[in-house]
Design a protein around this motif. Structure first.
Motif, short mmCIF file in Angstrom:
data_model
loop_
_atom_site.label_atom_id
_atom_site.label_comp_id
_atom_site.label_asym_id
_atom_site.label_seq_id
_atom_site.Cartn_x
_atom_site.Cartn_y
_atom_site.Cartn_z
N ASN A 66 -1.87 -1.52 -18.38
CA ASN A 66 -0.87 -0.53 -17.95
C ASN A 66 -1.48 0.66 -17.23
OD1 ASN A 66 1.11 -1.94 -19.53
ND2 ASN A 66 2.18 0.03 -19.70
N ASN A 67 -1.01 0.92 -16.02
CA ASN A 67 -1.54 2.04 -15.25
C ASN A 67 -0.68 3.28 -15.40
OD1 ASN A 67 -3.57 1.59 -12.45
ND2 ASN A 67 -3.31 -0.01 -13.99
N TYR A 68 -1.34 4.43 -15.32
CA TYR A 68 -0.60 5.69 -15.28
C TYR A 68 -1.31 6.61 -14.29
CZ TYR A 68 -4.19 7.96 -18.11
OH TYR A 68 -5.37 8.49 -18.56
N SER A 122 -8.81 -0.85 -21.09
CA SER A 122 -8.85 0.56 -21.47
C SER A 122 -8.97 0.62 -22.99
CB SER A 122 -7.57 1.26 -21.02
OG SER A 122 -7.34 2.42 -21.79
N THR A 123 -9.65 1.63 -23.47
CA THR A 123 -9.73 1.80 -24.92
C THR A 123 -8.63 2.73 -25.42
OG1 THR A 123 -11.33 3.55 -24.52
CG2 THR A 123 -12.22 1.39 -25.12
N GLU A 124 -7.81 3.21 -24.48
CA GLU A 124 -6.78 4.20 -24.84
C GLU A 124 -5.50 3.49 -25.28
OE1 GLU A 124 -7.26 7.52 -24.69
OE2 GLU A 124 -8.60 7.98 -23.03
N GLU A 125 -5.52 2.93 -26.48
CA GLU A 125 -4.33 2.25 -27.01
C GLU A 125 -3.38 3.26 -27.62
OE1 GLU A 125 -4.67 -0.95 -29.76
OE2 GLU A 125 -5.86 -2.17 -28.42
N ARG A 126 -2.11 3.10 -27.30
CA ARG A 126 -1.10 4.00 -27.87
C ARG A 126 0.16 3.21 -28.19
NH1 ARG A 126 -4.77 6.81 -27.02
NH2 ARG A 126 -4.99 8.94 -26.26
N ARG A 127 0.81 3.55 -29.32
CA ARG A 127 2.16 3.05 -29.54
C ARG A 127 3.09 3.80 -28.58
NH1 ARG A 127 3.84 4.03 -35.49
NH2 ARG A 127 3.14 6.10 -34.90
N ASN A 128 4.16 3.14 -28.13
CA ASN A 128 5.07 3.80 -27.20
C ASN A 128 5.59 5.11 -27.77
OD1 ASN A 128 4.71 1.83 -25.33
ND2 ASN A 128 6.69 0.84 -25.63
N ILE A 129 5.88 5.11 -29.07
CA ILE A 129 6.43 6.33 -29.70
C ILE A 129 5.42 7.48 -29.60
CG2 ILE A 129 5.68 5.78 -32.07
CD1 ILE A 129 8.40 6.97 -33.01
N ASP A 130 4.14 7.15 -29.65
CA ASP A 130 3.12 8.20 -29.57
C ASP A 130 2.98 8.73 -28.14
OD1 ASP A 130 2.65 8.15 -32.31
OD2 ASP A 130 1.25 6.46 -32.10
N VAL A 131 3.22 7.86 -27.16
CA VAL A 131 3.22 8.31 -25.77
C VAL A 131 4.37 9.32 -25.58
CG1 VAL A 131 3.63 7.61 -23.37
CG2 VAL A 131 2.16 6.21 -24.86
N GLY A 137 0.80 -1.24 0.00
CA GLY A 137 0.00 0.00 0.00
C GLY A 137 0.82 1.28 0.00
N LEU A 138 2.16 1.15 -0.10
CA LEU A 138 2.99 2.35 -0.31
C LEU A 138 3.46 2.41 -1.76
CD1 LEU A 138 5.22 2.41 2.92
CD2 LEU A 138 2.99 3.47 2.53
N GLY A 139 3.07 1.45 -2.57
CA GLY A 139 3.43 1.44 -3.99
C GLY A 139 2.46 2.29 -4.80
N PHE A 140 2.68 2.34 -6.08
CA PHE A 140 1.94 3.27 -6.93
C PHE A 140 0.42 3.04 -6.87
CE2 PHE A 140 0.46 3.92 -11.47
CZ PHE A 140 0.12 5.25 -11.28
N ILE A 141 -0.04 1.87 -7.25
CA ILE A 141 -1.49 1.65 -7.28
C ILE A 141 -2.02 1.49 -5.85
CG2 ILE A 141 -3.38 0.27 -8.22
CD1 ILE A 141 -1.51 -0.68 -10.43
N GLY A 142 -1.23 0.79 -5.02
CA GLY A 142 -1.66 0.53 -3.65
C GLY A 142 -1.97 1.80 -2.88
N THR A 196 -8.58 2.22 -12.27
CA THR A 196 -8.22 0.90 -11.72
C THR A 196 -8.83 0.73 -10.34
OG1 THR A 196 -6.14 0.94 -12.93
CG2 THR A 196 -6.28 -0.60 -11.10
N ILE A 197 -8.68 1.75 -9.51
CA ILE A 197 -9.23 1.68 -8.15
C ILE A 197 -10.74 1.46 -8.21
CG2 ILE A 197 -9.53 2.97 -5.97
CD1 ILE A 197 -6.53 2.15 -6.98
N ASN A 198 -11.41 2.21 -9.09
CA ASN A 198 -12.86 2.01 -9.24
C ASN A 198 -13.18 0.58 -9.65
OD1 ASN A 198 -13.43 4.65 -8.60
ND2 ASN A 198 -13.46 5.36 -10.73
N GLY A 199 -12.35 0.03 -10.53
CA GLY A 199 -12.56 -1.35 -10.99
C GLY A 199 -12.41 -2.35 -9.84
N ILE A 200 -11.37 -2.17 -9.04
CA ILE A 200 -11.14 -3.10 -7.91
C ILE A 200 -12.29 -2.99 -6.91
CG2 ILE A 200 -9.61 -3.65 -5.97
CD1 ILE A 200 -7.28 -2.46 -7.74
#
Ligand SMILES: NC(=O)c1ccc[n+]([C@@H]2O[C@H](COP(=O)([O-])OP(=O)(O)OC[C@H]3O[C@@H](n4cnc5c(N)ncnc54)[C@H](O)[C@@H]3O)[C@@H](O)[C@H]2O)c1
Length: 324
Positions: free
Chosen positions: A187-189, A251-260, A22-27, A230-234
Motif C-alpha cells: 500500500n502506497n501513501y 514496508s515494516t510499517e504495519e498498521r490496523r486501519n483503525i490505527d491509521v 504517468g498522471l496517476g498517483f505513483i506514476g 516505491t520510486i526508489n525501489g523501482i
C-alpha cells in the motif's frame, strides 16, 4: 496515437523511459524523479478520473518530456525507448467490486497490448518491460510474509486482473524473449493521492466535519510504503535488478486501519468519537498483507520514510490537493 516527428532514442544521450499512467498517483512521482534525474520521459495516459491533469503542465516545462494522450488498450505505436514502465491501471478495489469490466480491459488486455507492441519491435530495439503489480496478487496472509515465489490467490477482481497481467508478462518473456521485471509494492501513501483511497479520503472527510468511513471493526492490517520509497525501489530494480525476476517492495510499517484513522484524527486534533464510523465490511476483504522484500533489499534498497512522521505533512497538505 501516431508516430511523432523527431522521435529519437538518443535525445541528449539520455536513457528514454516510456511511462504509462504517468498522471496517476505513483506514476507522476516516478515521472518527476526521472525528469529531475535527466532521463527522457514519454508519458502515455488516457486521463481517466484518477489522472492529475495539472501535473502535466508542470512536466511540460521540462525539455525531456513528451505527453501522449492514449488508452493503452488502443495503443497502436510504441515510442522508441530503453525502458517501458506500466503503471496504467484501474486501481480502486471498490470500483472493481461494483463493475470489473474496465479492470479486465485496462489491467489485463491493456498489458497484453503493451507486451505485443514491445514484442513487435526488432529484438535490438525492444525495451525492458517493467510491470507495476501489487501485493494484492498474493491475497492475504495472517502470519509471516509473502515471498515472490508464493502462489497467487487474489481475493477481489482488481487483484485478479493484476495477477493475470503478471502471468502475461512472464509468458511473453518465456515465449517471445521479452525482457521483463515485475515489481509488487505494498500500500502506497504520499501527497496528491486521489481522494478515493483510505488516507486522503478519510482526512478529507474529517477536515470537513464528517466522520471517516471504516470497513468493519478496522482490524484489517496494511503495510504502508511511502511513494518515494516505491520510486526508489523501482529505480533500484531498473538499475541493479536481475532480468526476468519479480521483486516485492514491502514496508515494516504495519498498521490496523483503525490505527491509521486514529493517527489522522490525532494530527487534526479530532476526538475518536467524531473521527470515524463503521460500515459493513468490503466483500472479499483481505485480513492482512505482508511482503518479504529481502530480494530487493539484497540490491541495497530499504525504505527510508516513517509513516508517523510523513502522515502529518500529508494530512496538512490535503487542502492543496490537486483534486479538491
Ligand atoms: N496505490 C497503491 O497503493 C498501489 C499499491 C501497489 C500497486 N499499485 C499499482 O501501481 C500502479 C499505479 O497505481 P496508482 O495508485 O498510481 O493508480 P492511479 O489510479 O492513481 O492512476 C492510474 C493512472 O493510469 C491512467 N490510466 C488508467 N487506465 C488507463 C488506460 N487504459 N490507458 C492509459 N492510462 C490509463 C489514469 O488516467 C491514471 O493517471 C497500478 O498499476 C497499481 O495497480 C498501486
Amino acid at each position: 496515437m501516431g508516430r511523432h516527428e523527431g522521435e529519437s532514442k538518443t535525445v541528449s544521450g539520455a536513457e528514454i523511459i516510456v511511462v504509462t499512467g504517468g498522471l496517476g498517483f505513483i506514476g507522476k512521482h516516478f515521472v518527476r524523479r526521472c525528469l529531475e534525474d535527466g532521463r527522457f520521459v514519454k508519458n502515455i495516459d488516457c486521463i481517466s478520473y484518477a489522472a492529475d491533469r495539472s501535473v502535466n503542465a508542470e512536466f511540460s516545462k521540462f525539455k525531456n518530456y513528451r505527453f501522449y494522450e492514449s488508452d493503452i488498450c488502443n495503443l497502436d505505436f510504441l515510442p522508441e525507448c530503453d525502458i517501458f514502465v506500466n503503471f496504467a491501471a484501474e486501481s480502486h478495489v471498490d470500483n472493481a467490486i461494483t463493475n470489473a469490466k474496465r479492470f479486465c480491459e485496462t489491467n489485463f488486455l491493456g498489458v497484453q497490448r503493451c507486451l505485443e507492441l514491445v514484442r513487435l519491435k526488432h529484438e535490438r530495439e525492444r525495451p525492458l518491460f517493467i510491470q507495476i503489480s501489487t501485493d494484492e496478487v498474493y491475497g492475504d496472509i495472517r502470519d509471516g510474509s509473502h515471498t515472490e515465489t508464493d502462489t497467487l490467490v487474489p481475493s477481489n477482481p482488481y487483484a485478479a486482473t493484476k495477477a493475470a497481467a503478471d502471468m502475461l508478462v512472464q509468458s511473453w518473456g518465456r515465449t517471445y524473449s521479452v525482457s521483463w521485471n515485475i515489481v509488487r509494492p505494498t500500500n502506497n501513501y504520499g501527497v496528491h493521492q486521489y481522494p478515493e483511497k483510505l488516507i486522503p479520503k478519510s482526512a478529507w472527510r474529517m477536515k470537513r466535519g464528517m466522520p471517516a468511513i471504516m470497513h468493519g471493526d478496522g482490524s484489517y492490517i496494511r503495510s504502508w510504503l511511502h511513494v518515494d520509497d516505491t520510486i526508489n525501489g523501482i529505480l533500484t530494480v531498473i538499475e541493479k535488478g536481475s532480468r526476468n525476476q519479480i521483486y516485492n517492495i514491502g514496508s515494516t510499517e504495519e498498521r490496523r486501519n483503525i490505527d491509521v484513522l486514529r493517527r489522522i484524527a490525532g494530527v487534526l486534533g479530532i476526538s475518536e468519537n467524531a473521527a470515524f464510523v463503521s460500515v459493513a465490511d468490503r466483500s472479499g476483504q483481505d485480513v492482512r498483507y505482508s511482503l518479504d522484500d529481502s530480494r530487493l533489499r539484497g540490491l541495497g534498497w530499504s525504505p527510508r520514510r516513517k509513516f508517523d512522521d510523513e502522515i502529518i505533512g500529508i494530512v496538512e497538505q490535503l487542502d492543496n490537493s490537486r483534486f479538491i
